[in-house]
Design a protein around this motif. Structure first.
Motif, PDB file in Angstrom:
ATOM      1  N   LEU A 100       0.822  -1.200   0.000  1.00  0.00           N
ATOM      2  CA  LEU A 100       0.000   0.000   0.000  1.00  0.00           C
ATOM      3  C   LEU A 100       0.861   1.257   0.000  1.00  0.00           C
ATOM      4  O   LEU A 100       0.564   2.234  -0.706  1.00  0.00           O
ATOM      5  N   GLU A 101       1.930   1.254   0.770  1.00  0.00           N
ATOM      6  CA  GLU A 101       2.838   2.404   0.801  1.00  0.00           C
ATOM      7  C   GLU A 101       3.497   2.623  -0.556  1.00  0.00           C
ATOM      8  O   GLU A 101       3.560   3.755  -1.059  1.00  0.00           O
ATOM      9  N   ILE A 102       3.999   1.546  -1.138  1.00  0.00           N
ATOM     10  CA  ILE A 102       4.661   1.643  -2.439  1.00  0.00           C
ATOM     11  C   ILE A 102       3.657   2.079  -3.504  1.00  0.00           C
ATOM     12  O   ILE A 102       3.946   2.952  -4.334  1.00  0.00           O
ATOM     13  N   GLY A 103       2.470   1.478  -3.466  1.00  0.00           N
ATOM     14  CA  GLY A 103       1.458   1.830  -4.448  1.00  0.00           C
ATOM     15  C   GLY A 103       1.053   3.290  -4.371  1.00  0.00           C
ATOM     16  O   GLY A 103       0.844   3.942  -5.403  1.00  0.00           O
ATOM     17  N   ALA A 104       0.947   3.829  -3.151  1.00  0.00           N
ATOM     18  CA  ALA A 104       0.561   5.229  -2.992  1.00  0.00           C
ATOM     19  C   ALA A 104       1.597   6.167  -3.594  1.00  0.00           C
ATOM     20  O   ALA A 104       1.254   7.250  -4.095  1.00  0.00           O
ATOM     21  N   GLN A 105       2.850   5.776  -3.561  1.00  0.00           N
ATOM     22  CA  GLN A 105       3.912   6.619  -4.098  1.00  0.00           C
ATOM     23  C   GLN A 105       4.092   6.456  -5.609  1.00  0.00           C
ATOM     24  O   GLN A 105       4.403   7.414  -6.310  1.00  0.00           O
ATOM     25  N   VAL A 106       3.897   5.238  -6.097  1.00  0.00           N
ATOM     26  CA  VAL A 106       4.201   4.943  -7.497  1.00  0.00           C
ATOM     27  C   VAL A 106       2.950   4.865  -8.367  1.00  0.00           C
ATOM     28  O   VAL A 106       2.960   5.306  -9.520  1.00  0.00           O
ATOM     29  N   PHE A 107       1.857   4.293  -7.828  1.00  0.00           N
ATOM     30  CA  PHE A 107       0.629   4.087  -8.603  1.00  0.00           C
ATOM     31  C   PHE A 107      -0.582   4.633  -7.843  1.00  0.00           C
ATOM     32  O   PHE A 107      -1.515   3.886  -7.541  1.00  0.00           O
ATOM     33  N   PRO A 108      -0.609   5.907  -7.510  1.00  0.00           N
ATOM     34  CA  PRO A 108      -1.722   6.443  -6.714  1.00  0.00           C
ATOM     35  C   PRO A 108      -3.042   6.378  -7.477  1.00  0.00           C
ATOM     36  O   PRO A 108      -3.093   6.525  -8.694  1.00  0.00           O
ATOM     37  N   SER A 109      -4.118   6.122  -6.717  1.00  0.00           N
ATOM     38  CA  SER A 109      -5.464   6.095  -7.302  1.00  0.00           C
ATOM     39  C   SER A 109      -6.472   6.338  -6.188  1.00  0.00           C
ATOM     40  O   SER A 109      -6.157   6.197  -4.998  1.00  0.00           O
ATOM     41  N   ALA A 110      -7.689   6.667  -6.583  1.00  0.00           N
ATOM     42  CA  ALA A 110      -8.736   6.893  -5.593  1.00  0.00           C
ATOM     43  C   ALA A 110      -9.076   5.604  -4.855  1.00  0.00           C
ATOM     44  O   ALA A 110      -9.316   5.614  -3.634  1.00  0.00           O
ATOM     45  N   ASP A 111      -9.107   4.480  -5.574  1.00  0.00           N
ATOM     46  CA  ASP A 111      -9.414   3.203  -4.921  1.00  0.00           C
ATOM     47  C   ASP A 111      -8.353   2.833  -3.894  1.00  0.00           C
ATOM     48  O   ASP A 111      -8.664   2.337  -2.802  1.00  0.00           O
ATOM     49  N   LEU A 112      -7.095   3.053  -4.236  1.00  0.00           N
ATOM     50  CA  LEU A 112      -6.015   2.747  -3.308  1.00  0.00           C
ATOM     51  C   LEU A 112      -6.090   3.654  -2.088  1.00  0.00           C
ATOM     52  O   LEU A 112      -5.920   3.201  -0.950  1.00  0.00           O
ATOM     53  N   ALA A 113      -6.349   4.932  -2.311  1.00  0.00           N
ATOM     54  CA  ALA A 113      -6.479   5.867  -1.191  1.00  0.00           C
ATOM     55  C   ALA A 113      -7.638   5.459  -0.280  1.00  0.00           C
ATOM     56  O   ALA A 113      -7.553   5.593   0.948  1.00  0.00           O
ATOM     57  N   GLY A 114      -8.710   4.954  -0.885  1.00  0.00           N
ATOM     58  CA  GLY A 114      -9.851   4.513  -0.088  1.00  0.00           C
ATOM     59  C   GLY A 114      -9.501   3.323   0.791  1.00  0.00           C
ATOM     60  O   GLY A 114      -9.916   3.264   1.961  1.00  0.00           O
ATOM     61  N   TYR A 115      -8.736   2.380   0.239  1.00  0.00           N
ATOM     62  CA  TYR A 115      -8.329   1.219   1.037  1.00  0.00           C
ATOM     63  C   TYR A 115      -7.385   1.651   2.149  1.00  0.00           C
ATOM     64  O   TYR A 115      -7.502   1.190   3.299  1.00  0.00           O
ATOM     65  N   GLN A 116      -6.464   2.540   1.829  1.00  0.00           N
ATOM     66  CA  GLN A 116      -5.549   3.053   2.858  1.00  0.00           C
ATOM     67  C   GLN A 116      -6.315   3.736   3.973  1.00  0.00           C
ATOM     68  O   GLN A 116      -5.955   3.605   5.145  1.00  0.00           O
ATOM     69  N   HIS A 117      -7.363   4.468   3.618  1.00  0.00           N
ATOM     70  CA  HIS A 117      -8.150   5.168   4.644  1.00  0.00           C
ATOM     71  C   HIS A 117      -8.827   4.161   5.569  1.00  0.00           C
ATOM     72  O   HIS A 117      -8.867   4.371   6.800  1.00  0.00           O
ATOM     73  N   LEU A 118      -9.337   3.077   5.006  1.00  0.00           N
ATOM     74  CA  LEU A 118      -9.933   2.045   5.844  1.00  0.00           C
ATOM     75  C   LEU A 118      -8.901   1.463   6.817  1.00  0.00           C
ATOM     76  O   LEU A 118      -9.219   1.188   7.978  1.00  0.00           O
TER      77      LEU A 118
END
Length: 223
Positions: A100-118
């Motif tokens: 999740l950390e790597i994805g947020a930096q390299v492949f950010p998206s609204a869906d990923l941000a939503g999962y991180q928020h959960l």
């Protein structure tokens, strides 16, 4: 666009991705300690069983169900509940958190941000297969490519760890991967025909071996 998502998928499944997979045997170290895994052939039999069980009914089903549209907020607690061995559950969460950390930096998206928020608000644990599936789907990777790539990446990590732990030669490790490709293909086919009720169906022997690892006298791996 197709080339773009293929390159992103290669990065997501590269063994050099720093998720910490090198620190986990996911139960096979217990079999080494008991003398049941001692060479390439015996590890190959364990690996085939692992692909046909945990990677099929747990990780693989999690990826498919998310692609089918089941909300990640529903799948996450189900995955937590079915991963009975503490070390394996923590491994999934630890590697998922890194992804999740790597994805947020390299492949950010609204869906990923939503999962991180959960995850940050305590409503989800953040499991590796779900983190992978969220990132892959947001990149436009079709399930037909994402699922075998995820499964084979997991197999590759385990084979590399077996090379160190048994130990095996590097060429033996590559031969194992060559044979495991057929098992991965069979798992992908099986996952496509499973129902949601099959999610989490596991062989008790595998789970017991994973639980025993926690109290093993000497260990190389965290799980």
């Amino acid at each position: 666009m197709r080339t773009s998502h293929q390159l992103a998928l290669q990065q997501l499944t590269d063994s050099a991705l720093p998720t910490g997979a090198f620190a986990h045997s996911l139960g096979f170290e217990t079999y080494i300690e008991r003398g049941l895994i001692h060479d390439a052939d015996s590890f190959g039999r364990w690996l085939a069983a692992f692909i046909g069980q945990q990677l099929t009914y747990s990780d693989g089903m999690a990826v498919r169900l998310l692609y089918d549209g089941v909300p990640v907020g529903e799948l996450d607690p189900l995955l937590t509940a079915q991963l009975l061995p503490r070390q394996v559950r923590e491994a999934s969460i630890t590697m998922g958190g890194r992804l999740l950390e790597i994805g947020a930096q390299v492949f950010p998206s609204a869906d990923l941000a939503g999962y991180q928020h959960l995850v940050t608000t305590g409503r989800a644990a953040g499991h590796q297969p779900l983190a992978f599936a969220v990132v892959a789907r947001s990149l436009g990777v079709p399930l037909a490519e994402a699922l075998p790539a995820y499964l084979f990446a997991a197999v590759t990590s385990l084979a590399q760890n077996a090379v160190r732990a048994i130990p095996l030669g590097q060429n033996a490790g590559q031969r194992l991967l060559g044979r495991a490709a057929d098992d991965v293909a069979a798992a992908v086919e099986r996952i496509g025909h499973l129902t949601p009720d099959d999610f989490g169906a596991m062989t008790p022997g595998l789970e017991i071996s994973q639980m025993r690892h926690e109290r093993q006298r000497a260990r190389m791996f965290m799980s």
